[in-house]
Write a protein that holds these residues in place. Structure first.
Motif, PDB file in Angstrom:
ATOM      1  N   ASN A  32       0.817  -1.210   0.000  1.00  0.00           N
ATOM      2  CA  ASN A  32       0.000   0.000   0.000  1.00  0.00           C
ATOM      3  C   ASN A  32       0.854   1.264   0.000  1.00  0.00           C
ATOM      4  N   CYS A  35       1.053   2.902  -3.189  1.00  0.00           N
ATOM      5  CA  CYS A  35      -0.259   3.290  -3.743  1.00  0.00           C
ATOM      6  C   CYS A  35      -0.732   4.612  -3.159  1.00  0.00           C
ATOM      7  N   THR A  50     -10.605   0.614  -4.566  1.00  0.00           N
ATOM      8  CA  THR A  50      -9.420  -0.176  -4.263  1.00  0.00           C
ATOM      9  C   THR A  50      -9.732  -1.626  -4.579  1.00  0.00           C
ATOM     10  N   ARG A  52      -8.026  -5.449  -4.356  1.00  0.00           N
ATOM     11  CA  ARG A  52      -6.935  -6.275  -3.839  1.00  0.00           C
ATOM     12  C   ARG A  52      -7.112  -7.692  -4.365  1.00  0.00           C
ATOM     13  N   ILE A  66      -2.305  -4.709  -5.144  1.00  0.00           N
ATOM     14  CA  ILE A  66      -3.304  -3.668  -4.896  1.00  0.00           C
ATOM     15  C   ILE A  66      -3.345  -2.721  -6.082  1.00  0.00           C
ATOM     16  N   ASN A  99      -6.481   3.556   2.497  1.00  0.00           N
ATOM     17  CA  ASN A  99      -6.133   2.214   2.964  1.00  0.00           C
ATOM     18  C   ASN A  99      -7.117   1.168   2.473  1.00  0.00           C
TER      19      ASN A  99
END
Length: 127
Positions: A32, A35, A50, A52, A66, A99
């Motif tokens: 992360n 990102c 987002t 994943r 990610i 996040n």
């Protein structure tokens, strides 16, 4: 001068519609921390997304990549196909995909940190 700059900064942050919608963006990063690039979204893009993906081949050692992006729609939240696991989250506030969790707390936390850093910089530079 300092008071004017602080007041202007607070006014811009309080008027959410006054600035362009922004999201964090990246493509297939393993962490992360890679990102955290901010991008201005197109006018029709109102979601930060987002994704994943589990790309690991060992059951006891999952490996994830990610991706983050702006989107005009909120895609399906989770999918499990074959042996790949994909988790998708979307949110509707600027920079809310920091996040991957769509919550107001993370959005306000990031915004508060930005305001604090800006005010500290203003006073440190003596503006």
């Amino acid at each position: 001068m300092k008071t004017t700059l602080v007041t202007l900064l607070l006014a811009v942050l309080c008027v959410e519609q006054a600035y362009t919608f922004m999201c964090y963006v990246c493509q297939e990063q393993e962490s992360n921390k890679n990102c955290l690039t901010i991008s201005m979204c197109a006018e029709e893009e109102k979601y930060c997304v987002t994704v994943r993906n589990n790309v690991g081949t060992k059951p006891n050692k999952p490996k994830y990549v990610i991706s983050k992006m702006c989107s005009s729609t909120c895609p399906a939240t989770s999918q499990q196909q074959n042996q790949t696991d994909q988790r998708v989250s979307c949110c509707e506030k600027p920079l809310c995909n920091v996040n991957g969790v769509s919550s107001k707390k993370s959005n306000y936390g990031v915004m508060s940190l930005g305001v604090l850093a800006s005010i500290t910089y203003i006073f440190a530079c003596g503006l």
